[in-house]
Design a protein around this motif. Structure first.
Motif, short mmCIF file in Angstrom:
data_model
loop_
_atom_site.label_atom_id
_atom_site.label_comp_id
_atom_site.label_asym_id
_atom_site.label_seq_id
_atom_site.Cartn_x
_atom_site.Cartn_y
_atom_site.Cartn_z
N TYR A 72 36.62 43.14 22.50
CA TYR A 72 37.34 43.22 21.23
C TYR A 72 37.81 41.84 20.81
O TYR A 72 38.28 41.06 21.66
CB TYR A 72 38.59 44.09 21.36
N TYR A 111 33.33 49.24 28.19
CA TYR A 111 34.09 48.10 28.69
C TYR A 111 35.02 48.52 29.81
O TYR A 111 35.40 49.67 29.95
CB TYR A 111 34.84 47.38 27.56
N ARG A 119 35.60 52.38 30.23
CA ARG A 119 35.60 53.35 29.13
C ARG A 119 34.19 53.42 28.56
O ARG A 119 33.51 52.40 28.42
CB ARG A 119 36.55 52.90 28.01
N HIS A 122 32.60 53.40 22.42
CA HIS A 122 33.25 54.25 21.40
C HIS A 122 33.61 53.41 20.19
O HIS A 122 33.69 52.18 20.26
CB HIS A 122 34.50 54.94 21.96
N HIS A 124 36.62 53.37 17.15
CA HIS A 124 37.92 53.93 16.74
C HIS A 124 37.92 54.23 15.25
O HIS A 124 37.39 53.43 14.46
CB HIS A 124 39.04 52.93 17.03
FE LIG Z 1 38.61 51.06 22.38
#
Ligand SMILES: [Fe+2]
Length: 184
Positions: A72, A111, A119, A122, A124
């Motif tokens: 991110y 990640y 995780r 995905h 968001h």
């Molecule tokens: Fe996330």
């Protein structure tokens, strides 16, 4: 008029630690800088509906995600995977008269949240209609971490949050993710 059929509402998910408060969102729907971003291009669209099947016009749809390396662009993400200057992982779009939204993004990667704990990939979503704000996440069929992810499986209806993209002849992918919200 008979009661309209009720669609199951889209399950909520956590906002997560990487909401990109410090960035301005892209507003033209293209997170890839015209295809320059690293990764598989994903044409993602869908409809925002109320639970009686009516389109929600002019809903505000916010999308944020990791890049193709699983990173991110956020100060809270201190992990190793490289940032991609061509990928802008934050967009705001609005639905049209049929409740439709569309963005061009890339397939995010899974990640690591803590050593040994991953995780699944995905995206968001935060959607504002006149009746509610829905925060959720969209997942990808076949991800090896889907079944062991406590956040994805915090709902019994994780399938409603999971898409299975189709590959186009040019190698990009497309997926449809419809969201069902409360009636006004
Ligand atoms: Fe996330």
């Amino acid at each position: 008029m008979a009661d309209a059929e009720t669609l199951p509402r889209t399950p909520p998910q956590i906002l997560g630690p990487f909401y990109p408060f410090m960035h301005k969102p892209i507003e033209n729907g293209d997170l890839t800088s015209g295809g320059k971003a690293i990764g598989t291009v994903l044409h993602l669209s869908g409809r925002i509906l109320t639970d009686d099947g009516a389109p929600i016009v002019n809903a505000r749809v916010e999308i944020w995600q990791a890049n193709a390396n699983g990173r991110y662009a956020h100060p809270n993400d201190t992990t190793e995977p490289a940032l991609d200057p061509a990928f802008h992982g934050f967009a705001v779009v609005h639905t049209d008269s049929e409740g439709r939204y569309a963005v061009t993004t890339i397939r995010p990667r899974a990640y690591q949240v803590t050593p040994g704990r991953w995780r699944p990939a995905h995206i968001h979503f935060q959607v504002d209609s006149s009746s509610e704000r829905l925060v959720t996440q969209m997942y990808f069929a076949g991800d090896q971490y889907n079944d062991i992810d406590p956040w994805r499986n915090s709902t019994a209806r994780a399938d409603a949050l999971t898409v299975d993209p189709v590959t186009r002849p040019d190698g990009s992918q497309e997926a449809t993710f419809d969201i069902v919200m409360m009636r006004a």
